[in-house]
Design a protein around this motif. Structure first.
Motif, PDB file in Angstrom:
ATOM      1  N   TYR A 144     -25.541 -12.692 -19.941  1.00  0.00           N
ATOM      2  CA  TYR A 144     -24.082 -12.824 -19.966  1.00  0.00           C
ATOM      3  C   TYR A 144     -23.599 -13.242 -21.360  1.00  0.00           C
ATOM      4  O   TYR A 144     -23.937 -14.308 -21.869  1.00  0.00           O
ATOM      5  CB  TYR A 144     -23.644 -13.831 -18.904  1.00  0.00           C
ATOM      6  N   CYS A 145     -22.797 -12.391 -21.955  1.00  0.00           N
ATOM      7  CA  CYS A 145     -22.300 -12.625 -23.313  1.00  0.00           C
ATOM      8  C   CYS A 145     -21.631 -13.990 -23.425  1.00  0.00           C
ATOM      9  O   CYS A 145     -20.905 -14.430 -22.521  1.00  0.00           O
ATOM     10  CB  CYS A 145     -21.312 -11.524 -23.669  1.00  0.00           C
ATOM     11  N   LEU A 146     -21.884 -14.637 -24.540  1.00  0.00           N
ATOM     12  CA  LEU A 146     -21.319 -15.968 -24.785  1.00  0.00           C
ATOM     13  C   LEU A 146     -19.795 -15.975 -24.647  1.00  0.00           C
ATOM     14  O   LEU A 146     -19.219 -16.950 -24.181  1.00  0.00           O
ATOM     15  CB  LEU A 146     -21.714 -16.410 -26.199  1.00  0.00           C
ATOM     16  N   HIS A 147     -19.151 -14.890 -25.038  1.00  0.00           N
ATOM     17  CA  HIS A 147     -17.684 -14.872 -25.045  1.00  0.00           C
ATOM     18  C   HIS A 147     -17.138 -14.902 -23.625  1.00  0.00           C
ATOM     19  O   HIS A 147     -16.715 -15.949 -23.147  1.00  0.00           O
ATOM     20  CB  HIS A 147     -17.184 -13.638 -25.829  1.00  0.00           C
ATOM     21  N   ARG A 148     -17.189 -13.801 -22.914  1.00  0.00           N
ATOM     22  CA  ARG A 148     -16.649 -13.806 -21.551  1.00  0.00           C
ATOM     23  C   ARG A 148     -17.554 -13.070 -20.593  1.00  0.00           C
ATOM     24  O   ARG A 148     -17.114 -12.490 -19.614  1.00  0.00           O
ATOM     25  CB  ARG A 148     -15.217 -13.261 -21.540  1.00  0.00           C
ATOM     26  N   GLY A 149     -18.868 -13.134 -20.894  1.00  0.00           N
ATOM     27  CA  GLY A 149     -19.857 -12.820 -19.873  1.00  0.00           C
ATOM     28  C   GLY A 149     -20.147 -11.366 -19.577  1.00  0.00           C
ATOM     29  O   GLY A 149     -20.801 -11.073 -18.574  1.00  0.00           O
ATOM     30  N   ARG A 181     -24.689  -6.068 -30.294  1.00  0.00           N
ATOM     31  CA  ARG A 181     -23.230  -6.191 -30.313  1.00  0.00           C
ATOM     32  C   ARG A 181     -22.694  -5.926 -28.908  1.00  0.00           C
ATOM     33  O   ARG A 181     -22.875  -4.836 -28.361  1.00  0.00           O
ATOM     34  CB  ARG A 181     -22.607  -5.187 -31.296  1.00  0.00           C
ATOM     35  N   CYS A 182     -22.036  -6.945 -28.347  1.00  0.00           N
ATOM     36  CA  CYS A 182     -21.437  -6.801 -27.024  1.00  0.00           C
ATOM     37  C   CYS A 182     -20.377  -5.707 -27.080  1.00  0.00           C
ATOM     38  O   CYS A 182     -19.549  -5.681 -27.991  1.00  0.00           O
ATOM     39  CB  CYS A 182     -20.837  -8.137 -26.588  1.00  0.00           C
ATOM     40  N   VAL A 183     -20.397  -4.812 -26.085  1.00  0.00           N
ATOM     41  CA  VAL A 183     -19.459  -3.691 -26.138  1.00  0.00           C
ATOM     42  C   VAL A 183     -18.040  -4.084 -25.716  1.00  0.00           C
ATOM     43  O   VAL A 183     -17.099  -3.316 -25.917  1.00  0.00           O
ATOM     44  CB  VAL A 183     -19.935  -2.502 -25.256  1.00  0.00           C
ATOM     45  N   TYR A 184     -17.864  -5.283 -25.155  1.00  0.00           N
ATOM     46  CA  TYR A 184     -16.531  -5.646 -24.643  1.00  0.00           C
ATOM     47  C   TYR A 184     -15.571  -5.979 -25.786  1.00  0.00           C
ATOM     48  O   TYR A 184     -14.531  -5.353 -25.936  1.00  0.00           O
ATOM     49  CB  TYR A 184     -16.694  -6.836 -23.682  1.00  0.00           C
ATOM     50  N   HIS A 185     -15.913  -6.965 -26.631  1.00  0.00           N
ATOM     51  CA  HIS A 185     -15.042  -7.315 -27.758  1.00  0.00           C
ATOM     52  C   HIS A 185     -15.792  -7.336 -29.082  1.00  0.00           C
ATOM     53  O   HIS A 185     -15.294  -7.802 -30.086  1.00  0.00           O
ATOM     54  CB  HIS A 185     -14.390  -8.690 -27.537  1.00  0.00           C
ATOM     55  N   GLY A 186     -17.043  -6.895 -29.059  1.00  0.00           N
ATOM     56  CA  GLY A 186     -17.769  -6.672 -30.301  1.00  0.00           C
ATOM     57  C   GLY A 186     -18.447  -7.876 -30.922  1.00  0.00           C
ATOM     58  O   GLY A 186     -18.905  -7.810 -32.061  1.00  0.00           O
TER      59      GLY A 186
HETATM   60  S1  FES Z   1     -17.487 -10.549 -23.492  1.00  0.00           S
HETATM   61 FE1  FES Z   1     -18.823 -10.082 -25.086  1.00  0.00          FE
HETATM   62  S2  FES Z   1     -17.562  -9.953 -26.839  1.00  0.00           S
HETATM   63 FE2  FES Z   1     -16.222 -10.466 -25.246  1.00  0.00          FE
END
Ligand code: FES
Ligand SMILES: [Fe+2]
Length: 433
Positions: free
Chosen positions: A69-74, A88-93
């Motif tokens: 789960y990505c540190l930002h918003r999972g 690189r997370c594809v949600y917000h990079g």
């Molecule tokens: S949830 Fe991964 S960058 Fe926002």
């Protein structure tokens, strides 16, 4: 026999459980190195003790283990773009290096923001053909274990890692239960007769004497136990060692196991064979060994025992009668299974996902099983009480399994002179005569 509560405590390894916390205080293997992605390749989702993780190598070849789960918003990091220096997370990079450094946060204007945060990664090491991870609190990280097979070249080692759809304790039980070998594996052992495989030669005498005398000692690393058999007038001793929380040194002396929960009803059963002066990791020795014990890829796939097939249609279930071949059995095979690996798995899986140990009848043959329960529960209790656990500070690199003929009056403990025995609270230092 355990109470239902003790059984739950011993078997469940989620992050918020006592046993789960105990296991997270050790370095444990989470994947075979051969199953890691190539440098810069696609991230690989895995699961360890119910935690979803992502294994990866960056373009420089550095291994990494990320929380799913990505540190930002999972969002799932298994979806992440594999870029040379990070995922690189594809949600917000947001982009993370294998060491947890946050390399970019493109939706945040402040360029210093990324320097104040760390990605959710775990420490990892590659050793002995395995990717090891430490999933516990960083201030409690123990020394990395140094095991004999870690010093050898890949060509002198065989790694295998079947998936078993049962709780991890059920698999460990099979490794500290010498008497089942003579019965369950009767037909598999008979194939050892005349075989020139080292493994076959070391195990063939277990075809005889189905009721070995069992004794066990508590040790600083967990416990060791002996199975003594009378074979053709000889007294044969096989000593196996259980190293908390989930490792076993087999009496053959060149075989080591780690049984690591994937979740509470599935585990990875890592095997390592090694021989210092023989390239068993090369063909044809490697395939011969794996086929002999039922760990070759086609056989594992036939029984749904790989990470790709363990959720597929070929797994052993009660509905398909655990894939037992009754015709083969009627024709004379003892069990109707391909080999050792499938016979053990069938017994583990057919007990249910988590075996109910409030309903069992232990006997003199099960001395080591009872000792296993005590050792595992001591780990759980130790961590709950903030006290040391078995093996927490032990020198596990010196722990061995061994098999040998001993004299009628000899103490089998002579075979394990470096093991530190804990008896009634007092500690005895070996050698013991
Ligand atoms: S949830 Fe991964 S960058 Fe926002
Ligand atoms: Fe077995």
């Amino acid at each position: 026999m355990l109470t239902k509560q003790e059984n739950e405590t011993m078997c469940r390894t989620g992050a918020d459980t006592p046993m789960g916390q105990a296991m997270r205080r050790f370095w444990i293997p989470v994947l075979q190195v051969q199953d890691l992605p190539q440098p810069g390749g696609d991230p690989r989702p895995i699961e360890v003790m119910g935690e979803r993780l992502v294994a990866w190598r960056d373009a420089r070849g550095r291994p990494g283990l990320f929380s799913e789960y990505c540190l930002h918003r999972g969002a799932g990091m298994s979806l992440a773009r594999a870029e040379p220096e990070g995922l690189r997370c594809v949600y917000h990079g947001w982009k993370f290096a294998v060491d947890g450094a946050v390399l970019e946060t493109p939706n945040v204007a402040d360029p210093k923001f990324k320097d104040r945060i760390r990605g959710r990664v775990y420490p990892v090491r590659e050793a002995g053909g395995l990717l090891w991870a430490y999933l516990g609190p960083s201030d409690k990280e123990p020394a990395f274990p140094e095991l004999p097979f870690m010093r050898l070249d890949d060509s002198h080692r065989i790694n295998a890692g079947p998936v078993v759809n049962a709780n991890y304790v059920q698999v460990i039980e099979g490794l500290v239960d010498s008497s089942h070998l003579t019965v369950l594996h009767a037909s598999a052992l008979a194939k050892a007769n005349g075989s020139d495989l080292d493994f076959a030669a070391k195990t063939s005498h277990m075809q005889f004497d189905a009721s070995p005398a069992i004794e066990a000692d508590e040790t600083d690393f967990g416990f060791h136990y002996v199975a003594m058999r009378s074979v053709g007038g000889k007294r044969m001793a096989r000593v196996a060692s259980f190293i908390a929380p989930c490792f076993v040194a087999n009496p053959n002396g060149d075989l080591w196991f780690a049984v690591v929960p994937v979740n509470d009803e599935r585990c990875n059963f890592f095997h390592v064979w090694w021989i210092a002066d023989k390239p068993i990791g090369e063909e044809p020795l490697r395939s011969q060994q794996l086929q002999f014990v039922g760990l070759d890829q086609p056989t594992l796939e036939r029984y749904g025992m790989t990470s790709e097939t363990c959720d597929g249609p070929n797994v052993m279930t009660r509905a398909n009668r655990f894939l037992q071949d009754r015709a083969q059995q009627r024709a004379g095979h003892f069990t109707g299974y391909a080999s050792f690996t499938q016979e053990d798995a069938a017994c583990s899986v057919s007990s249910g996902g988590i075996r109910d140990r409030s309903q069992e009848m232990l006997s003199a043959a099960d001395v080591a099983i009872a000792r296993l329960y005590r050792t595992l529960l001591a780990c759980a209790k130790g961590v709950m009480a903030g006290q040391p656990m078995p093996a927490e500070h032990a020198d596990v690199g010196r722990v061995i399994g061994v098999s040998a003929e001993i004299g009628a009056e000899d103490d089998w403990r002579q075979l394990v002179p470096h093991h530190r025995i804990v008896a009634g609270g007092a500690q005895r230092s070996a050698p013991i005569h």
